[in-house]
Design a protein around this motif. Structure first.
Motif, PDB file in Angstrom:
ATOM      1  N   LEU A 153     -34.125 -47.276 -15.673  1.00 57.58           N
ATOM      2  CA  LEU A 153     -33.858 -47.299 -14.239  1.00 57.58           C
ATOM      3  C   LEU A 153     -33.712 -46.005 -13.618  1.00 57.58           C
ATOM      4  O   LEU A 153     -34.322 -45.486 -12.572  1.00 57.58           O
ATOM      5  N   ILE A 154     -33.278 -45.016 -14.252  1.00 57.69           N
ATOM      6  CA  ILE A 154     -33.129 -43.656 -13.655  1.00 57.69           C
ATOM      7  C   ILE A 154     -34.541 -43.142 -13.651  1.00 57.69           C
ATOM      8  O   ILE A 154     -34.933 -42.448 -12.488  1.00 57.69           O
ATOM      9  N   LYS A 155     -35.289 -43.252 -14.644  1.00 56.74           N
ATOM     10  CA  LYS A 155     -36.554 -42.526 -14.553  1.00 56.74           C
ATOM     11  C   LYS A 155     -37.673 -43.288 -13.717  1.00 56.74           C
ATOM     12  O   LYS A 155     -38.421 -42.449 -12.849  1.00 56.74           O
ATOM     13  N   LYS A 156     -37.452 -44.499 -13.315  1.00 48.93           N
ATOM     14  CA  LYS A 156     -38.083 -45.211 -12.425  1.00 48.93           C
ATOM     15  C   LYS A 156     -37.681 -44.762 -10.924  1.00 48.93           C
ATOM     16  O   LYS A 156     -38.524 -44.510 -10.050  1.00 48.93           O
ATOM     17  N   MET A 157     -36.505 -44.543 -10.822  1.00 46.75           N
ATOM     18  CA  MET A 157     -36.023 -44.102  -9.353  1.00 46.75           C
ATOM     19  C   MET A 157     -36.179 -42.749  -9.259  1.00 46.75           C
ATOM     20  O   MET A 157     -36.652 -42.387  -8.131  1.00 46.75           O
ATOM     21  N   ARG A 158     -36.503 -41.937 -10.191  1.00 42.62           N
ATOM     22  CA  ARG A 158     -37.031 -40.553  -9.976  1.00 42.62           C
ATOM     23  C   ARG A 158     -38.345 -40.295  -9.730  1.00 42.62           C
ATOM     24  O   ARG A 158     -38.819 -39.367  -9.213  1.00 42.62           O
ATOM     25  N   ASP A 159     -38.964 -41.573 -10.114  1.00 39.66           N
ATOM     26  CA  ASP A 159     -40.403 -41.497  -9.930  1.00 39.66           C
ATOM     27  C   ASP A 159     -40.651 -41.436  -8.396  1.00 39.66           C
ATOM     28  O   ASP A 159     -41.700 -40.897  -7.708  1.00 39.66           O
ATOM     29  N   PHE A 160     -39.609 -42.121  -7.526  1.00 39.37           N
ATOM     30  CA  PHE A 160     -39.778 -41.946  -6.160  1.00 39.37           C
ATOM     31  C   PHE A 160     -38.926 -41.293  -5.436  1.00 39.37           C
ATOM     32  O   PHE A 160     -38.720 -41.185  -4.199  1.00 39.37           O
ATOM     33  N   LYS A 161     -38.620 -39.939  -6.160  1.00 42.96           N
ATOM     34  CA  LYS A 161     -38.082 -38.731  -5.582  1.00 42.96           C
ATOM     35  C   LYS A 161     -36.592 -39.139  -5.279  1.00 42.96           C
ATOM     36  O   LYS A 161     -36.142 -38.189  -4.263  1.00 42.96           O
ATOM     37  N   LEU A 162     -35.904 -40.049  -5.697  1.00 42.78           N
ATOM     38  CA  LEU A 162     -34.575 -40.521  -5.031  1.00 42.78           C
ATOM     39  C   LEU A 162     -33.700 -39.565  -5.726  1.00 42.78           C
ATOM     40  O   LEU A 162     -32.254 -39.038  -5.066  1.00 42.78           O
ATOM     41  N   ASP A 163     -34.017 -38.693  -6.794  1.00 42.15           N
ATOM     42  CA  ASP A 163     -33.006 -37.759  -7.203  1.00 42.15           C
ATOM     43  C   ASP A 163     -33.053 -36.520  -6.122  1.00 42.15           C
ATOM     44  O   ASP A 163     -31.876 -35.719  -6.283  1.00 42.15           O
ATOM     45  N   GLU A 164     -33.609 -36.305  -5.008  1.00 43.59           N
ATOM     46  CA  GLU A 164     -33.594 -35.489  -4.246  1.00 43.59           C
ATOM     47  C   GLU A 164     -32.719 -35.824  -2.984  1.00 43.59           C
ATOM     48  O   GLU A 164     -32.369 -35.081  -2.090  1.00 43.59           O
TER      49      GLU A 164
END
Length: 238
Positions: A153-164
């Motif tokens: 799930l983390i990797k998928k959400m990071r694909d959407f740049k949500l980590d920024e």
């Protein structure tokens, strides 16, 4: 303890008169944690915290920008450390410049974000980096389905740049998403909490617009989680 801190503080102040111009030059003594007792030299958003007894006889100097560590040095060279403090705290030198002046400095990942005026973005990204690294380590020791689901799930959400845009953290194995500037969040603040149940299932708890909801669903970003994340992103960063 206090006498030893005062001695180091006095030696630093004597090394350069400019240090006396710093807004805050204070000593904090932690009675139960000797290694956390420190001297803080702070001027606006720049500071240096000095830990003379941090598991070592060599003082550790932690240099911060807006209360976030940017680099640290362990040294007994008071004169050189005093010059670094002046450059960082008083003169507000940018990380790349101070590293050029003092080659022994090793900047952390946040340095480039703060230098580019993107400190909050950097803090958020770092929270994701740390969490992903921790769970990958745990997964290598114990290949639990919950860890695999969380990392996926983390990797998928990071694909959407949500980590920024969001801070992540954990509390008793609960995955937490928020717009909090710093770690540690009141349960009444806007947030999304996720518990991973195994077998590709998760339970989502949300507190948005003063409404608390919960839903059990498949581990994926698209759908319900995506919708409530978009609601969370409407909240101001605090």
């Amino acid at each position: 303890m206090k006498e030893e801190l005062e001695l180091l503080q006095s030696e630093l102040n004597k090394s350069y008169n400019e240090l006396l111009n710093i807004e805050s030059n204070k000593i904090t003594v932690e009675p139960d944690f000797t290694f956390e007792s420190n001297i803080e030299l702070k001027d606006k958003d720049r500071s240096c915290k000095i830990y003379p007894f941090f598991f070592s006889e060599i003082p550790k100097y932690v240099f911060e920008w807006d209360d976030c560590p940017i680099f640290e040095i362990s040294s007994t060279d008071i004169k050189r450390q005093g010059k670094i403090i002046i450059d960082w705290v008083l003169e507000k030198s940018i990380p790349s410049k101070i590293q050029t002046q003092f080659p022994e400095i090793e900047l952390n990942e946040l340095a480039k974000y703060y230098e580019n005026g993107e400190g909050i973005k950097g803090e958020f990204i770092e929270s994701w980096n740390i969490l992903e690294e921790v769970y990958n380590q745990w997964l290598s020791i114990e290949p639990r389905e919950e860890y695999k689901d969380l990392i996926r799930l983390i990797k998928k959400m990071r694909d959407f740049k949500l980590d920024e845009l969001l801070r992540v953290g954990t509390q008793l194995s609960v995955f937490i998403l928020s717009r909090s500037r710093r770690h540690g969040i009141d349960e009444n603040k806007p947030q999304i909490r996720i518990t991973f149940l195994g077998a590709s299932k998760m339970k989502i708890y949300s507190n948005l617009k003063n409404k608390k909801k919960s839903l059990e669903c498949e581990v994926k970003y698209e759908g319900y989680l995506e919708r409530i994340v978009k609601e969370l992103l409407k909240e101001k960063i605090k």
